[in-house]
Design a protein around this motif. Structure first.
Motif, PDB file in Angstrom:
ATOM      1  N   PHE A 268     -34.899   1.584 -72.956  1.00 55.71           N
ATOM      2  CA  PHE A 268     -34.670   2.763 -72.530  1.00 55.71           C
ATOM      3  C   PHE A 268     -35.717   3.711 -73.134  1.00 55.71           C
ATOM      4  O   PHE A 268     -36.267   4.276 -72.373  1.00 55.71           O
ATOM      5  CB  PHE A 268     -33.343   3.286 -73.193  1.00 55.71           C
ATOM      6  CG  PHE A 268     -32.767   4.671 -72.674  1.00 55.71           C
ATOM      7  CD1 PHE A 268     -32.127   4.894 -71.672  1.00 55.71           C
ATOM      8  CD2 PHE A 268     -33.227   5.648 -73.463  1.00 55.71           C
ATOM      9  CE1 PHE A 268     -31.747   5.934 -71.371  1.00 55.71           C
ATOM     10  CE2 PHE A 268     -33.217   7.252 -72.881  1.00 55.71           C
ATOM     11  CZ  PHE A 268     -32.207   7.146 -71.894  1.00 55.71           C
ATOM     12  N   ALA A 269     -36.288   3.528 -74.237  1.00 54.32           N
ATOM     13  CA  ALA A 269     -37.358   4.507 -74.632  1.00 54.32           C
ATOM     14  C   ALA A 269     -38.383   4.228 -73.908  1.00 54.32           C
ATOM     15  O   ALA A 269     -39.200   4.943 -73.777  1.00 54.32           O
ATOM     16  CB  ALA A 269     -37.518   4.146 -76.214  1.00 54.32           C
ATOM     17  N   ALA A 270     -38.842   2.639 -73.641  1.00 49.47           N
ATOM     18  CA  ALA A 270     -39.986   2.585 -72.942  1.00 49.47           C
ATOM     19  C   ALA A 270     -39.815   2.943 -71.549  1.00 49.47           C
ATOM     20  O   ALA A 270     -41.003   3.627 -70.926  1.00 49.47           O
ATOM     21  CB  ALA A 270     -40.320   1.116 -73.127  1.00 49.47           C
ATOM     22  N   LYS A 271     -38.875   3.057 -71.182  1.00 49.80           N
ATOM     23  CA  LYS A 271     -38.748   3.274 -69.545  1.00 49.80           C
ATOM     24  C   LYS A 271     -38.878   4.888 -69.508  1.00 49.80           C
ATOM     25  O   LYS A 271     -39.469   5.669 -68.670  1.00 49.80           O
ATOM     26  CB  LYS A 271     -37.289   2.974 -69.170  1.00 49.80           C
ATOM     27  CG  LYS A 271     -37.447   1.435 -68.448  1.00 49.80           C
ATOM     28  CD  LYS A 271     -36.144   1.222 -67.930  1.00 49.80           C
ATOM     29  CE  LYS A 271     -36.029  -0.017 -67.212  1.00 49.80           C
ATOM     30  NZ  LYS A 271     -36.960  -0.218 -65.857  1.00 49.80           N
ATOM     31  N   SER A 272     -38.101   5.694 -70.507  1.00 52.65           N
ATOM     32  CA  SER A 272     -38.063   7.126 -70.605  1.00 52.65           C
ATOM     33  C   SER A 272     -39.512   7.761 -71.011  1.00 52.65           C
ATOM     34  O   SER A 272     -39.649   8.818 -70.610  1.00 52.65           O
ATOM     35  CB  SER A 272     -36.930   7.487 -71.068  1.00 52.65           C
ATOM     36  OG  SER A 272     -36.913   7.112 -72.598  1.00 52.65           O
TER      37      SER A 272
END
Lengths: 51, 408
Positions: free
Chosen positions: B307-311
């Motif tokens: 999630f952190a990578a995508k956001s």
């Protein structure tokens, strides 16, 4: 206050107790607290968790 | 003298000598890996925090950074007064100045909670809207520009703007494999009624943003809060169009979890609320919630890091509900969320030190690297025991706050 035409969010809002309200001063929570009301146009607030 | 941002990167050194007796022993007892030491020596930095100095996380963290030997500056956000003015110079060299502080290569910019742009109140009323729009555009230029400079920005403004949307959060969380409660966001009365009538689950209603109503100036205060809602309690169609809202399946939970993401590290804390309130925040503010560290399930940690990578966010405060089958349900994330209250609730957590280790470490540092450095910093308890705590001025109320209404 005429309560007609109030938004649903207001109807479900919580009136703070005096001790809870003590953490709020003019809309800005003044102490270290779980939820600091965001400054408009900036960061969000983590004060609205769901169930 | 001016310092070029792009064309040259002046060689720098960093002073690590720790003048503070609180920390001196700790640092000597916890030798840093040579690689980290070298990175720090080669990488003089200042930490620039975009928030008022007396903001409730900025004050203690600035103090702690300074105790650890770091140079820290604060900029409260764009405004007309000298300390809040800003400049972007695209001349022979490129410079960005925030207040009195020049942004320099290698700096770390923590976009904490800048105040909203504040035009000069003496501006003619005929020009007020224009000025406000110009201030807003300039502010965006400043914030987005940071990402084009050789500095580390936590969190990037693009990521912050993107992820501070609840729809984006839920969709990304689901895409990353997290459990997400069924949710409807709408201002359509028909959609609301269809959702409630076709769904046997208990439901809650929540708002997109927090709002405060004062019943009268200085009077009782009412704050938005998540509440349970059933089909027979739905208001008229007219009312449902007054403001969009979020309607969500209620998770019957065993307890809540507040998770703190710090780069590659994820720390979870269980929140046990004896009153079992839908929203634990009010009770936490009153010190009624017990906070304990809890192991993050590997699959949840993997999803959160995805999630952190995508956001694009590097840090944030996540909220989960844990149901009776021990499933973790993603509720929301606040990339600028509060975390020091965790240390206030449980002094053994040391979230303050973890955050500061993250903030001052090179981007992409592993959890092990961060934890090797956290003893460099004083704790929340150290701050409470320091004279700095008593010198912290209260935050000022914002007279133009858009999240406050007076009802009478």
């Amino acid at each position: 206050m005429n309560n007609d035409k109030r938004v649903l969010g207001r109807q479900g809002a919580k009136e703070l107790t005096p001790s809870e309200a003590d953490h709020v001063n003019g809309g800005i929570i003044t102490r270290l607290s779980v939820c600091t009301i965001p400054r408009p146009g900036t960061q969000g607030c983590d004060g609205d968790v769901t169930s | 003298m001016t310092v070029c941002l792009f064309d040259h990167e002046p060689a720098k050194t960093v002073t690590l000598a720790n003048p503070n007796p609180i920390l001196r022993g700790r640092v000597s007892n916890h030798a840093r890996p040579p690689q980290l030491e070298q990175e720090r020596r080669n990488h003089q930095m200042k930490i620039l925090i975009t928030a008022p100095e007396n903001e409730n996380h900025t004050a203690p963290l600035k103090w702690a950074l300074e105790q650890a030997g770091y140079s820290v500056a604060c900029w409260a956000g764009l405004g007309w007064t000298e300390d809040r003015q800003a400049s972007i110079s695209l001349l022979a060299d490129t410079q960005l100045k925030l207040g009195r502080h020049l942004v320099e290569p290698g700096d770390v910019i923590w976009i904490r909670r800048p105040m909203q742009p504040r035009p000069n109140p003496q501006t003619s009323p005929a020009d007020a809207k224009f000025a406000a729009n110009e201030y807003r555009s300039f502010y965006d230029s400043l914030m987005y520009l940071l990402e084009a400079l050789p500095v580390r920005v936590v969190n990037k403004y693009t990521a912050s703007r993107f992820i501070n949307n609840k729809s984006v959060q839920l969709v990304l969380a689901r895409a990353c494999g997290m459990n997400v409660p069924g949710t409807l966001m709408t201002n359509s009365p028909q959609a609301v009624r269809e959702y409630f009538c076709g769904n046997p689950q208990r439901m809650i209603c929540k708002t997109f943003s927090t709002h405060i109503w004062e019943k009268e100036q200085g009077g009782p205060i009412v704050v938005t809060e998540t509440f349970e809602l059933s089909a027979d309690k739905l208001p008229s169609d007219e009312v449902l169009t007054y403001a969009p809202a979020i309607y969500q399946e209620l998770v019957v939970k065993k307890f809540d979890v507040r998770m703190v993401l710090l780069g590659a590290a994820v720390y979870s804390y269980s929140l046990h609320n004896p009153r079992g309130a839908l929203d634990w925040r009010g009770d936490a503010t009153q010190g009624l919630v017990r906070v304990e560290p809890i192991i993050t399930p590997p699959e949840v940690e993997k999803s959160v890091l995805a999630f952190a990578a995508k956001s694009g966010i590097a840090c944030g405060s996540f909220d989960f509900a844990i149901d009776n089958q021990d499933r973790w349900w993603f509720l929301e994330v606040n990339e600028g969320g509060q975390f020091l209250w965790l240390d206030a609730a449980n002094a053994d957590l040391h979230v303050q030190e973890k955050f500061l280790a993250f903030l001052t470490a090179p981007a992409g540092s592993s959890r092990q690297m961060l934890e090797a450095r956290q003893s460099e910093f004083p704790s929340w308890s150290d701050y409470l025991a320091s004279p700095a705590k008593d010198q912290q001025l209260p935050e000022e109320a914002d007279p133009d706050a858009s999240f406050v209404s007076i009802e009478a």
